[in-house]
Motif scaffolding. Structure first.
Motif, short mmCIF file in Angstrom:
data_model
loop_
_atom_site.label_atom_id
_atom_site.label_comp_id
_atom_site.label_asym_id
_atom_site.label_seq_id
_atom_site.Cartn_x
_atom_site.Cartn_y
_atom_site.Cartn_z
N ILE A 85 0.84 -1.20 0.00
CA ILE A 85 0.00 0.00 0.00
C ILE A 85 0.87 1.25 0.00
CG2 ILE A 85 -1.64 1.33 1.38
CD1 ILE A 85 -2.85 -1.32 2.29
N ILE A 86 1.95 1.23 0.79
CA ILE A 86 2.86 2.38 0.83
C ILE A 86 3.49 2.62 -0.53
CG2 ILE A 86 5.03 3.23 1.81
CD1 ILE A 86 4.29 1.83 4.40
N ARG A 87 3.91 1.53 -1.20
CA ARG A 87 4.49 1.68 -2.53
C ARG A 87 3.46 2.21 -3.53
NH1 ARG A 87 7.21 -3.32 -1.49
NH2 ARG A 87 5.72 -4.44 -2.78
N THR A 88 2.21 1.77 -3.37
CA THR A 88 1.16 2.28 -4.25
C THR A 88 0.96 3.77 -4.08
OG1 THR A 88 0.04 0.14 -4.15
CG2 THR A 88 -1.26 2.01 -4.92
N LEU A 89 0.97 4.23 -2.82
CA LEU A 89 0.84 5.66 -2.56
C LEU A 89 1.98 6.45 -3.18
CD1 LEU A 89 -0.36 5.61 1.16
CD2 LEU A 89 -1.71 6.13 -0.86
N LYS A 90 3.19 5.88 -3.13
CA LYS A 90 4.33 6.55 -3.75
C LYS A 90 4.15 6.63 -5.26
CE LYS A 90 7.74 5.28 -0.23
NZ LYS A 90 8.96 4.51 0.05
N GLU A 91 3.67 5.52 -5.86
CA GLU A 91 3.45 5.53 -7.30
C GLU A 91 2.40 6.56 -7.68
OE1 GLU A 91 5.12 4.03 -9.61
OE2 GLU A 91 6.44 3.05 -8.17
N LEU A 92 1.35 6.69 -6.87
CA LEU A 92 0.34 7.71 -7.14
C LEU A 92 0.92 9.11 -7.01
CD1 LEU A 92 -2.73 6.18 -5.27
CD2 LEU A 92 -2.41 6.38 -7.73
N PHE A 93 1.84 9.27 -6.06
CA PHE A 93 2.48 10.58 -5.91
C PHE A 93 3.26 10.96 -7.17
CE2 PHE A 93 6.51 12.70 -4.82
CZ PHE A 93 6.01 13.93 -4.39
N PHE A 94 4.04 10.01 -7.69
CA PHE A 94 4.82 10.30 -8.89
C PHE A 94 3.92 10.42 -10.11
CE2 PHE A 94 8.21 8.42 -6.23
CZ PHE A 94 9.09 9.48 -6.29
N TRP A 95 2.80 9.69 -10.12
CA TRP A 95 1.83 9.87 -11.20
C TRP A 95 1.30 11.29 -11.19
CZ3 TRP A 95 -3.37 11.10 -10.58
CH2 TRP A 95 -4.14 11.08 -11.75
N SER A 96 1.03 11.82 -10.00
CA SER A 96 0.56 13.20 -9.90
C SER A 96 1.62 14.17 -10.43
CB SER A 96 0.22 13.52 -8.44
OG SER A 96 -0.15 14.88 -8.30
#
Length: 250
Positions: A85-96
Motif C-alpha cells: 500500500i505504501i508503494r502504491t501511494l508513492k506511485e500515485l504521488f509520482f503519477w501526480s
C-alpha cells in the motif's frame, strides 16, 4: 541557501561532523560539513539522505550520500500488504507529478500555437473568422492551464500566499520540497536507546509504541469505594443528567 534554492538534507548518525580532538572544557564539536540539494535534485531523488560516518583519519566525519534502495517484502501477510500500500501511494504521488509535467508541456504548446496565430493575424494574409475563433479558444485554454498549474502548486505547498495574489510557482515549489524534507523522520531511538535508521525499523518502533499506548489494561479497583444500591441514581436524576442542555443552562 534559501536565496539560491538549496536545502539541507538532514543526516543519520552523529550530530556533529568535526571535533578539535581536545579534552575537557577545550573540546569543541561542530557540524561544519553538509550535503545540500536544490529543488530539481530533490524532485528526482526525494528519499535522498546523508549519513555521518566514523572519524578515523581526519578530524572531519566522512559524509555518505544515500539514495533510496528497493527492498523485498518480508514478514507476515499484514506487513507485506502494508508495504505494498505504501508503494502504491508513492506511485500515485509520482503519477501526480507526471500529470503536472503534462500541464507544463501543454502550456508551452499552447503558447507556441498562440504566437503562430498572432503572427498570422499581424501579417493579415489568409486571416479568417475561423482563425480568430481558434485564437480566442487557445488563449482560453492557456488561461485554464495556468490556473490549474497555480492550483497544483498551491495545494502542494499548503501555503496561503495564493490567497493574497502570489501565483509564483517557483516559490511554491521551493516551499513544498523544503517542507517535505523537514518532515521526514530519518532516525529514531528504540526501547534500548539505540538509534535505528532503516525505514522498516523506524516503522516498527512507531507501531510498537502506539500498540503499547492504546492496548487494553487491567485496572485494580479493590481500593475504590463500593457502590451501594441506595446510592445509585434514580430514574429522575438519570433523566436529568442525560437530557439535552437548555438555553438557560448554556
Amino acid at each position: 541557501m534559501t536565496n539560491f534554492d538549496f536545502h539541507d538534507l538532514g543526516n543519520i548518525g552523529p550530530r556533529f561532523t568535526w571535533c578539535n580532538n581536545k579534552e575537557g572544557a577545550s573540546q569543541i564539536w561542530e557540524r561544519l560539513d553538509r550535503c545540500i540539494l536544490n529543488s530539481a535534485a530533490l524532485q528526482k531523488i526525494p528519499k535522498a539522505v546523508t549519513r555521518h560516518l566514523v572519524r578515523v583519519a581526519s578530524d572531519h566525519s566522512p559524509i555518505a550520500f544515500k539514495i533510496d534502495e528497493k527492498k523485498k517484502d518480508f514478514g507476515d501477510e499484514g506487513m507485506i500488504l502494508q508495504r505494498k500500500i505504501i508503494r502504491t501511494l508513492k506511485e500515485l504521488f509520482f503519477w501526480s507529478k507526471n500529470k503536472f509535467k503534462d500541464l507544463n508541456k501543454m502550456k508551452e504548446e499552447l503558447k507556441k500555437k498562440i504566437l503562430d496565430l498572432q503572427h498570422k493575424e499581424a501579417v493579415g494574409i489568409d486571416w479568417s473568422v475561423d482563425d480568430l475563433l481558434l485564437l480566442r479558444s487557445k488563449i482560453d485554454e492557456l488561461n485554464v492551464t495556468l490556473r490549474r498549474l497555480s492550483t497544483w502548486w498551491n495545494q502542494r505547498a499548503k501555503a496561503r500566499w495564493h490567497e493574497e495574489g502570489d501565483v509564483n510557482s517557483k516559490l511554491f515549489h521551493n516551499f513544498t520540497t523544503a517542507r517535505r524534507n523537514g518532515n521526514r523522520v530519518n532516525q529514531i531511538k528504540d526501547m534500548n536507546n539505540k538509534i535505528q535508521v532503516e525505514e522498516d525499523k523506524i516503522e516498527e518502533i512507531f507501531i510498537h509504541y502506539f500498540e503499547a499506548k492504546w492496548k487494553a489494561r487491567d485496572c485494580e479497583l479493590s481500593s475504590w469505594p463500593e457502590i451501594f444500591e441506595n446510592k445509585k441514581c434514580n430514574i429522575e436524576k438519570f433523566t436529568a443528567l442525560t437530557s439535552e442542555f437548555s438555553v438557560n443552562e448554556l
